[in-house]
Structure formats: structure tokens, C-alpha cells
Motif scaffolding. Structure first.
Motif, mmCIF file in Angstrom:
data_model
loop_
_atom_site.group_PDB
_atom_site.id
_atom_site.type_symbol
_atom_site.label_atom_id
_atom_site.label_comp_id
_atom_site.label_asym_id
_atom_site.label_seq_id
_atom_site.Cartn_x
_atom_site.Cartn_y
_atom_site.Cartn_z
ATOM 1 N N ASP A 62 15.959 -10.578 57.007
ATOM 2 C CA ASP A 62 16.385 -9.082 57.250
ATOM 3 C C ASP A 62 17.676 -9.162 55.785
ATOM 4 N N THR A 63 18.162 -10.319 55.662
ATOM 5 C CA THR A 63 19.063 -10.275 54.303
ATOM 6 C C THR A 63 18.370 -9.842 53.077
ATOM 7 N N LEU A 64 17.186 -10.419 53.026
ATOM 8 C CA LEU A 64 16.531 -10.027 51.576
ATOM 9 C C LEU A 64 15.849 -8.976 51.827
ATOM 10 N N ALA A 65 15.350 -8.270 53.041
ATOM 11 C CA ALA A 65 14.936 -7.012 52.969
ATOM 12 C C ALA A 65 15.786 -6.003 52.837
ATOM 13 N N ALA A 66 17.019 -6.147 53.128
ATOM 14 C CA ALA A 66 18.317 -5.088 52.945
ATOM 15 C C ALA A 66 18.237 -4.654 51.498
ATOM 16 N N GLY A 67 17.594 -5.486 50.613
ATOM 17 C CA GLY A 67 17.648 -5.026 49.061
ATOM 18 C C GLY A 67 16.377 -4.854 48.346
ATOM 19 N N ARG A 68 15.212 -5.093 49.208
ATOM 20 C CA ARG A 68 13.803 -4.873 48.342
ATOM 21 C C ARG A 68 12.939 -5.031 49.553
ATOM 22 N N GLU A 69 11.787 -4.756 49.161
ATOM 23 C CA GLU A 69 10.591 -4.738 50.351
ATOM 24 C C GLU A 69 9.890 -6.103 50.290
ATOM 25 N N VAL A 70 9.440 -6.388 51.583
ATOM 26 C CA VAL A 70 9.077 -7.732 51.773
ATOM 27 C C VAL A 70 7.917 -7.594 52.667
ATOM 28 N N ILE A 71 7.055 -8.886 52.578
ATOM 29 C CA ILE A 71 5.915 -8.890 53.351
ATOM 30 C C ILE A 71 5.873 -10.437 53.847
ATOM 31 N N LEU A 72 5.664 -10.360 55.050
ATOM 32 C CA LEU A 72 5.385 -11.804 55.886
ATOM 33 C C LEU A 72 4.011 -11.648 56.274
ATOM 34 N N LEU A 73 3.243 -12.806 55.713
ATOM 35 C CA LEU A 73 1.990 -12.836 56.181
ATOM 36 C C LEU A 73 1.392 -14.092 56.917
#
Length: 311
Positions: A62-73
Motif C-alpha cells: 500500500d505504501t508503494l501503491a500510494a504513488g504508482r500502479e502495482v500488480i500482484l501476480l
């Protein structure tokens, strides 16, 4: 802050499981959320041995997703993804590339933890222009040091269908009270999802993953020359007492990668490098405050196959 889904902000604990079928016939399960349109490539998370979508630490994601789009695979054969888990890291990497092609993602950043870090290295070698930056956490290079299988103690604990909280702390965290306290906080966060859980990774998938790890770790110093081909800016992170992937391998990676920075966490085991300060794919890892302490009785049982948090 996060991507909106039916009026709600998505987080690691609330994002739905999506799926896409790639040209290789595999239907991949994944979660995608965060802030789109920032100009940064999407950040792809590649998971550890037996881990699925639910096993990422929410404070990291969530810390990283606060500033960019993320994907968990979930890669092939893991969790809710179809197919059989490959028995080589190279095949796993090719399957991730098929997933990226299915979503038409031409360029990404990678964060690979443990086995996922091995897969990230291989993706960067097989699709060099498709990767911008890399974080390698708690992992090692092909042919690295003391990686040809785990110690009997670690292998026994890691392959248990059910284990106690003490076993989780034994593998992922250090022996000190401060490190164990972080581990109990981590367990509470990771196993706090109540809806839309992923499918646990079973013993057949675990055996295939371990075969891939053992093959990757066959002693062969000549394999280290391959790392010269990974020219992307890379952050290498590890705990100072990693008994699963010996810490020396992070130093080996940093020594052989042309554009790497190394961060070793003190008083830390295998999991601490992804359970403390969130790493950055843009520069040096930021120093974020640790979460407040919370209690978790050591007698409470957890299981690789459960999404129930210790209380």
C-alpha cells in the motif's frame, strides 16, 4: 490515493482478484490497483516460495501503491492461476513474460522477493528492454553461494502444511525480541484479509518450486557472468541473518550487477527486507516509520493454507 473500484479505494486487503488468459493458455490471477497516470511504469510484485497474492505485506504494497500502479501476480500453477508450476526459474520467467504480453505491458519495474527475485533476474535477461528498474529482496544469483538446497531445518519448516507462529518467525525473522516483534506485526497484517482470498499453494506446487530453487542454486561461479547483462538500476536488499537465502548472496549480486545498490537490514532474517522500510524502484530505499507494536500470542496457530490472522 488508490484506484477507485465501485466507489471504494483499493488496497492490498480490498483489491479484487482479476484474471487474464495469455497466449500460452494459462489463465493468470492477479490484483491491480494504485495510482495510474503518474508516468512511472507499473510495478510488478513477484512472490516467494509458496506465497500467493494474499501473502504480501499490506504496509509494503500500500505504501508503494500510494504513488504508482502495482500488480500482484500468481504465476503459473500458483494460487488461482491455472496450469502446473514449472520446475525451472527460466520457465517461470517466460510465463511471467506471457502474462505481461497478455496485458500489453511493454515496460515495467520489478520487485522480486526470494524465489521471485530469481524470476526477476531471469526476466531482466530475457526481456531487457521491458524492465526499467528492479528490487531484489532476500534472493541470490544463479549458481550462488550455499544455495544448492536449504538446510534440513529450513526445508522441514518451509514445507510443512501447517506450522506455528514460531516456525514463521524462525524462517522470516531474526532471533531477537525486536525482530520477532516485527514478525508478529507482519503476521497480523498479512493474514487480516476477510474477503476474496486467494487459493493456498499446495504441496505439489511447493515441490515444483523447490526443484526450481535447487536447480538455480547448483554451484557454478561461471553463471555469475550472466549478471553483467542486467544493466537496469537495481536495489538489492537483505536481512543480515538470512538462513533461507544466505545473506552473502546479496553481496554477490551487488558485486556483479553493473548498476546495483546494496542495503542490508540489521537484526533481520529472510523476510525483514520486505517487512520494514518499503524499498524504492526510483532511488535509495526510503526510511519509513515502523508500525506501532501489536501483540500476537505465540500459542496461536497459523497455516500456509489459511488467511486467518493471529489475534
Amino acid at each position: 490515493m488508490s484506484t477507485l473500484f465501485r466507489g471504494q479505494e483499493l488496497t492490498q486487503l480490498t483489491a479484487p482478484i482479476l484474471d487474464v488468459t495469455a497466449a500460452n493458455g494459462v489463465t493468470y490471477a492477479y490484483r491491480r490497483f494504485g495510482v495510474a497516470g503518474t508516468g512511472a511504469p507499473l510495478l510488478l510484485f513477484l512472490q516467494h516460495f509458496r506465497g500467493n497474492l494474499d501473502n504480501w505485506d499490506p504496509i509494503l504494497v500500500d505504501t508503494l501503491a500510494a504513488g504508482r500502479e502495482v500488480i500482484l501476480l500468481d504465476n503459473t500453477g500458483v494460487g488461482l492461476s491455472s496450469g502446473q508450476v514449472p520446475v525451472t526459474v527460466t520457465r517461470m520467467a517466460r510465463d511471467v513474460i506471457a502474462f505481461l504480453d497478455a496485458l500489453d505491458l511493454a515496460r515495467v519495474d520489478l520487485l522480486g522477493f526470494s524465489l521471485g527475485g530469481m524470476v526477476a533476474q531471469e526476466i531482466a535477461l530475457l526481456r531487457p528492454r521491458g524492465v526499467r528498474r528492479i528490487v531484489l529482496a532476500g534472493t541470490g544469483p544463479r549458481g550462488g553461494k550455499q544455495m544448492h538446497g536449504w538446510t534440513l531445518d529450513i526445508e522441514r519448516v518451509a514445507n510443512q502444511a501447517e506450522a506455528g507462529l514460531d516456525e514463521l518467525l524462525h524462517i522470516f525473522f531474526g532471533v531477537t525480541e525486536t525482530s520477532r516483534a516485527l514478525g508478529m506485526q507482519y503476521a497480523q497484517r498479512v493474514f487480516s484479509r476477510t474477503e476474496n482470498p486467494d487459493k493456498p499453494t499446495g504441496p505439489e506446487a511447493a515441490r515444483a518450486q523447490y526443484d526450481a530453487i535447487v536447480e538455480w542454486g547448483i554451484p557454478d561461479p561461471s553463471r555469475l557472468a550472466r549478471l553483467a547483462g542486467i544493466t537496469q538500476p537495481t536495489l538489492v536488499a537483505a536481512g543480515d541473518n538470512d538462513t533461507m537465502i544466505p545473506t552473502v548472496n546479496s553481496q554477490v549480486l551487488a558485486d556483479h550487477l553493473p548498476n546495483a545498490r546494496l542495503r542490508i537490514f540489521s537484526d533481520a532474517g529472510h523476510g525483514n527486507s520486505t517487512c520494514r522500510s518499503p524499498p524504492s524502484t526510483n532511488s535509495a530505499p526510503p526510511c519509513s516509520p515502523r508500525p506501532a507494536r501489536s501483540r500476537c500470542p505465540s500459542g496461536r496457530r497459523w497455516t500456509w493454507r489459511s488467511a486467518t490472522p493471529p489475534e
